[in-house]
Design a protein around this motif. Structure first.
Motif, PDB file in Angstrom:
ATOM      1  N   ILE A  56     -13.605  36.837 -25.593  1.00  0.00           N
ATOM      2  CA  ILE A  56     -12.218  37.271 -25.526  1.00  0.00           C
ATOM      3  C   ILE A  56     -11.666  37.451 -26.938  1.00  0.00           C
ATOM      4  N   VAL A  57     -11.164  38.634 -27.213  1.00  0.00           N
ATOM      5  CA  VAL A  57     -10.569  38.942 -28.510  1.00  0.00           C
ATOM      6  C   VAL A  57      -9.061  38.659 -28.462  1.00  0.00           C
ATOM      7  N   ASP A  58      -8.402  39.146 -27.388  1.00  0.00           N
ATOM      8  CA  ASP A  58      -6.949  38.983 -27.272  1.00  0.00           C
ATOM      9  C   ASP A  58      -6.531  39.293 -25.840  1.00  0.00           C
ATOM     10  N   ILE A  59      -5.349  38.810 -25.466  1.00  0.00           N
ATOM     11  CA  ILE A  59      -4.745  39.142 -24.182  1.00  0.00           C
ATOM     12  C   ILE A  59      -3.301  39.551 -24.459  1.00  0.00           C
ATOM     13  N   LYS A  60      -2.938  40.723 -23.995  1.00  0.00           N
ATOM     14  CA  LYS A  60      -1.570  41.241 -24.143  1.00  0.00           C
ATOM     15  C   LYS A  60      -0.906  41.208 -22.772  1.00  0.00           C
ATOM     16  N   TYR A  61       0.388  40.848 -22.749  1.00  0.00           N
ATOM     17  CA  TYR A  61       1.123  40.695 -21.502  1.00  0.00           C
ATOM     18  C   TYR A  61       2.472  41.381 -21.618  1.00  0.00           C
ATOM     19  N   ASN A  62       2.918  42.018 -20.524  1.00  0.00           N
ATOM     20  CA  ASN A  62       4.197  42.724 -20.560  1.00  0.00           C
ATOM     21  C   ASN A  62       4.863  42.689 -19.188  1.00  0.00           C
ATOM     22  N   ILE A  63       6.190  42.623 -19.196  1.00  0.00           N
ATOM     23  CA  ILE A  63       6.984  42.734 -17.978  1.00  0.00           C
ATOM     24  C   ILE A  63       7.963  43.874 -18.176  1.00  0.00           C
ATOM     25  N   ALA A  64       8.031  44.751 -17.180  1.00  0.00           N
ATOM     26  CA  ALA A  64       8.997  45.848 -17.226  1.00  0.00           C
ATOM     27  C   ALA A  64       9.770  45.861 -15.914  1.00  0.00           C
ATOM     28  N   THR A  65      11.018  46.267 -16.002  1.00  0.00           N
ATOM     29  CA  THR A  65      11.839  46.393 -14.796  1.00  0.00           C
ATOM     30  C   THR A  65      12.472  47.774 -14.773  1.00  0.00           C
ATOM     31  N   SER A  66      12.749  48.224 -13.575  1.00  0.00           N
ATOM     32  CA  SER A  66      13.480  49.477 -13.431  1.00  0.00           C
ATOM     33  C   SER A  66      14.368  49.368 -12.198  1.00  0.00           C
ATOM     34  N   GLY A  67      15.395  50.141 -12.170  1.00  0.00           N
ATOM     35  CA  GLY A  67      16.342  50.135 -11.066  1.00  0.00           C
ATOM     36  C   GLY A  67      17.752  50.075 -11.591  1.00  0.00           C
ATOM     37  N   GLU A  68      18.670  50.526 -10.773  1.00  0.00           N
ATOM     38  CA  GLU A  68      20.054  50.599 -11.207  1.00  0.00           C
ATOM     39  C   GLU A  68      20.859  49.354 -10.862  1.00  0.00           C
ATOM     40  N   ASP A  69      20.437  48.608  -9.853  1.00  0.00           N
ATOM     41  CA  ASP A  69      21.150  47.390  -9.489  1.00  0.00           C
ATOM     42  C   ASP A  69      20.150  46.339  -9.013  1.00  0.00           C
ATOM     43  N   ASP A  70      20.617  45.138  -8.736  1.00  0.00           N
ATOM     44  CA  ASP A  70      19.726  44.040  -8.349  1.00  0.00           C
ATOM     45  C   ASP A  70      18.998  44.304  -7.039  1.00  0.00           C
ATOM     46  N   ASP A  71      19.592  45.063  -6.127  1.00  0.00           N
ATOM     47  CA  ASP A  71      18.958  45.329  -4.831  1.00  0.00           C
ATOM     48  C   ASP A  71      17.752  46.254  -4.952  1.00  0.00           C
ATOM     49  N   ASN A  72      17.738  47.090  -5.953  1.00  0.00           N
ATOM     50  CA  ASN A  72      16.655  48.056  -6.123  1.00  0.00           C
ATOM     51  C   ASN A  72      15.805  47.772  -7.352  1.00  0.00           C
ATOM     52  N   GLN A  73      15.817  46.555  -7.811  1.00  0.00           N
ATOM     53  CA  GLN A  73      15.065  46.170  -9.006  1.00  0.00           C
ATOM     54  C   GLN A  73      13.567  46.188  -8.707  1.00  0.00           C
ATOM     55  N   ILE A  74      12.800  46.866  -9.530  1.00  0.00           N
ATOM     56  CA  ILE A  74      11.346  46.923  -9.394  1.00  0.00           C
ATOM     57  C   ILE A  74      10.739  46.298 -10.645  1.00  0.00           C
ATOM     58  N   TYR A  75       9.828  45.379 -10.440  1.00  0.00           N
ATOM     59  CA  TYR A  75       9.160  44.712 -11.554  1.00  0.00           C
ATOM     60  C   TYR A  75       7.741  45.238 -11.701  1.00  0.00           C
ATOM     61  N   CYS A  76       7.288  45.264 -12.926  1.00  0.00           N
ATOM     62  CA  CYS A  76       5.903  45.636 -13.226  1.00  0.00           C
ATOM     63  C   CYS A  76       5.352  44.586 -14.191  1.00  0.00           C
ATOM     64  N   PHE A  77       4.384  43.829 -13.718  1.00  0.00           N
ATOM     65  CA  PHE A  77       3.719  42.821 -14.546  1.00  0.00           C
ATOM     66  C   PHE A  77       2.367  43.397 -14.943  1.00  0.00           C
ATOM     67  N   SER A  78       2.147  43.527 -16.243  1.00  0.00           N
ATOM     68  CA  SER A  78       0.893  44.122 -16.696  1.00  0.00           C
ATOM     69  C   SER A  78       0.279  43.293 -17.818  1.00  0.00           C
ATOM     70  N   ALA A  79      -1.018  43.428 -17.922  1.00  0.00           N
ATOM     71  CA  ALA A  79      -1.757  42.718 -18.969  1.00  0.00           C
ATOM     72  C   ALA A  79      -2.984  43.529 -19.363  1.00  0.00           C
TER      73      ALA A  79
END
Length: 60
Positions: free
Chosen positions: A31-54
């Motif tokens: 293992i050289v490295d591990i990169k982690y990211n969280i992204a969200t999209s949506g206009e309000d809390d009801d339509n919030q979409i999360y993307c967890f990536s690594a």
């Protein structure tokens, strides 16, 4: 040779599970490295979409 493995899930537990499965087959010193990211999209809390990536960077 340096390689990468990408993961992208809507739920953090799915990301964790898949990464752990992959890491079972990789020796710690590869293992050289591990990169982690969280992204969200949506206009309000009801339509919030999360993307967890690594990205695992490893040497084979």
């Amino acid at each position: 040779m340096i390689q990468v493995k990408l993961f992208d899930y809507e739920h953090e537990k799915d990301l964790e599970h898949e990464m752990n499965l992959f890491l079972k087959h990789i020796h710690n010193r590869e293992i050289v490295d591990i990169k982690y990211n969280i992204a969200t999209s949506g206009e309000d809390d009801d339509n919030q979409i999360y993307c967890f990536s690594a990205m695992i960077i490893y040497e084979k």
